[in-house]
Design a protein around this motif. Structure first.
Motif, short mmCIF file in Angstrom:
data_model
loop_
_atom_site.label_atom_id
_atom_site.label_comp_id
_atom_site.label_asym_id
_atom_site.label_seq_id
_atom_site.Cartn_x
_atom_site.Cartn_y
_atom_site.Cartn_z
N LYS A 197 40.37 44.48 40.93
CA LYS A 197 41.81 44.66 40.70
C LYS A 197 42.45 45.35 41.90
N LEU A 229 42.50 43.22 45.23
CA LEU A 229 43.51 42.15 45.18
C LEU A 229 44.90 42.74 45.39
N LYS A 230 45.14 43.89 44.73
CA LYS A 230 46.44 44.56 44.83
C LYS A 230 46.74 44.92 46.30
N THR A 290 41.30 39.38 50.42
CA THR A 290 40.79 38.13 49.86
C THR A 290 39.36 38.39 49.40
N ASN A 326 35.65 35.62 43.49
CA ASN A 326 35.72 36.04 42.09
C ASN A 326 34.32 36.37 41.56
#
Lengths: 396, 396
Positions: B314, B317-318, B322, B325
């Motif tokens: 989280k 990404l914020k 990159t 997943n």
């Protein structure tokens, strides 16, 4: 589609294992107590209580991460130091952790050594009689095994060995106390060998390694202990295992010793690490590395083996059998009265006694008997041996 | 004098191990709590208590001979049956002990498989990104690794794989959940692969094995479980290890699955046995075979990994990173903002944060982070990641 060589090795299984499986089948039919199974070198004496005590201490007192985690690929440093200290105490050496590479037992130790030292066309001299898997291991790692006949008393035949050495000789493999004979090579015999090797190293201007396979080093029935080969010859590599001395054959724990006296010992040690990596050995099983750290000074319990050996050796000699002098290990190598080991094994089978024909060990006149069994079975076998020798006597 | 190849492998050690050693040194200098060491995949979650309980039961209640003795080379029959039953229950298969070959962990499993199937000129396709030792293993067993680029989302690029397949292709190696990316290949992606393999098998009239390396099978953060590849493709061989799922990396325990659907499966199983023999693997460590027999149904504890993964994913990404997943395993594969993984690692080092450059995994733009650590360290790392990305932003 698949490797034919590996398929062959997987289907033509070891003769010893086949006899062992036959024994298990027979035991189900007529009861285990009625089968005299002397085929396998699976220690009958359980691991000393210190082993279970150490494990109990670990699982009760430590966090699993203290004993289940990866160690460095050469092994836990403290374990290697304890192994070195034990050797230093007994053999007046000055090893440290940097000389000890922990492995998954003697088969791993030997394969790693062969993989580390063998280059193309290399020959490894193997002394007859020998553990049959040596051939598989040497060929598997790309080398050529060259077999040297033994002397009449099943010791090293130095002039035979001299004849077998040439410029492609990378190493000679020694196993004393010996499987299958139990013979311990005497000091004069070994000194003659190391003198020969020194001379040949000079002649060919490259090292010839002496590889000492020592799983039976601690199983000795005489007061005189076997020579420690690194003290006799500089380029000695030792393959050790606790399978027999601590009765831990299933746990796969042993080591390779690379003494400082070995030429370019740091490179050799690193090469051992590279070979272990390629053979899929990430590290030796960690819990048993810690077991060994605590139990390295525990003396093996050889009481039952000694009793069995004494009874059997005395009785067989009395009956007129020719038997190698089993000063160590837990095997007896017995000559068939008609010089046909297979024939002897077949006759023994009729009495539900299971032995291994000598051919796989390089001497087809003999049979191997593993006496790491209950003494009761050894006592029962005496009658069978009597019957078999009278059969032969009757046929003369 | 010694094998140069093995010396190379022993001296040029794995980058991951070198960083790990550096981290240990640093920890001594500035305190372990101040080093954010995310280099190694050593599980931070201890083995579940069932493991220690089983061991305690053995050492207290059984004779050492019941658990320290040799097992058959393929492993204890009851253990293999329990493993088979566990698979049957979860994947609707019908395996027996005859499909399971117990090994000393995943590295052993893979090397044994490669040794079993590789003949001269054989190529093994490896999907990028990949565990760096794959290259060592394949080359060590005489094969040629052929690397296939991945799709943009780090899944299988089927047309790239198609381009790499030729008549020398013996197998393709899959690792899902993936080390280093944590990516789980989705079903469509795998189905496309198996369709391609079926087609190519027919075209070249010989089997192409699908080798599934599955040490992370049980470490999954989504509700959907990874596909079980033997159910998608007949010629699948599985390499498994309990190193990660039961947190037993040091104990070296795993297995090879040879399903009946594999062409000539009996021969393949025997060949696996031959290869294990040649690589010095006598049997998997016996005590841990019995541990596994009792603990095969124990679910791994992935709570900490899940927490770490959720926080980190989280936050990264914020910040604009990159990141692949990570649906499984315990790794995050992070793209360096300037596409230079080495540079990113050097910058992280200044803040005492240790990551592994992506080049060894086949993608030099990335770095790998192992989040099998205490959550505290993950929380501490957030600030460091912020500082690094602002460095890059300031340089634009």
């Amino acid at each position: 589609m698949i490797s034919k060589k590996m398929l062959d090795l997987g289907t033509k299984r070891s003769v010893i294992r086949d006899i062992f499986e036959y024994g298990n089948k027979l035991a189900k039919e007529i009861g285990a107590e009625n089968v005299l199974d002397f085929s396998l070198g699976n220690p009958s004496t359980p691991a000393p209580r210190e082993v279970a005590n150490t494990i109990k201490y670990m699982v009760e007192g430590l966090s699993p991460k203290d004993y289940n985690s990866y160690t460095s690929s050469a092994g836990d440093t403290d374990t290697r130091l304890e192994v070195a200290k034990n050797l230093n105490k007994r053999f007046s050496t000055d090893y440290t952790d940097k000389n000890i590479f922990m492995t998954c037992g003697a088969s791993a130790s030997l394969n790693i050594i062969f993989k580390a030292i063998i280059e193309s066309d290399d020959e490894i001299i193997v002394n007859i009689p020998y553990f049959p898997e040596y051939k598989v291991f040497i060929e598997g790692q790309g080398g050529k095994p060259v077999f040297a006949k033994c002397s009449e008393n099943l010791c090293l035949d130095i002039s035979e060995i001299e004849n077998k050495i040439n410029e492609n000789t990378k190493a000679i493999l020694i196993n004393s106390p010996n499987n299958p004979s139990g013979v311990i090579y005497p000091k004069e015999n070994l000194s003659a060998l190391t003198e020969l090797l020194e001379r040949k190293q000079n002649e060919y201007s490259h090292p010839i390694f002496l590889i000492s396979d020592e799983p039976y080093r601690e199983l000795v029935f005489t007061d005189e202990k076997p020579e420690f080969l690194p003290n006799l010859y500089n380029n000695t590599l030792v393959a050790y295992s606790w399978s027999k001395s601590l009765s831990l054959p299933g746990e796969r724990i042993g080591y390779i010793l690379v003494p400082n006296k070995v030429k370019n010992h740091e490179d050799v040690f690193a090469t051992v690490g590279g070979a272990a990596r390629v053979l899929g050995h990430v590290c030796a099983p960690s819990m048993f590395q810690y077991v060994v750290k605590s139990c390295v000074d525990v003396e093996p319990n050889i009481g039952v083996y000694r009793t069995n050996r004494n009874i059997l050796f005395k009785e067989l000699l009395k009956m007129g059998y020719t038997v190698a002098n089993p000063d160590g290990a837990f095997y007896m190598f017995i000559k068939s009265p008609n010089n046909d080991g297979y024939d002897f094994c077949e006759r023994a089978k009729k009495y539900h006694m299971l032995l291994v024909p000598g051919e796989g060990f390089g001497m087809k006149e003999y049979v191997r008997l593993s006496f790491c069994v209950e003494t009761k079975k050894i006592e029962k076998s005496i009658d069978v041996f009597k019957k078999i020798i009278s059969e032969y006597d009757g046929e003369k």
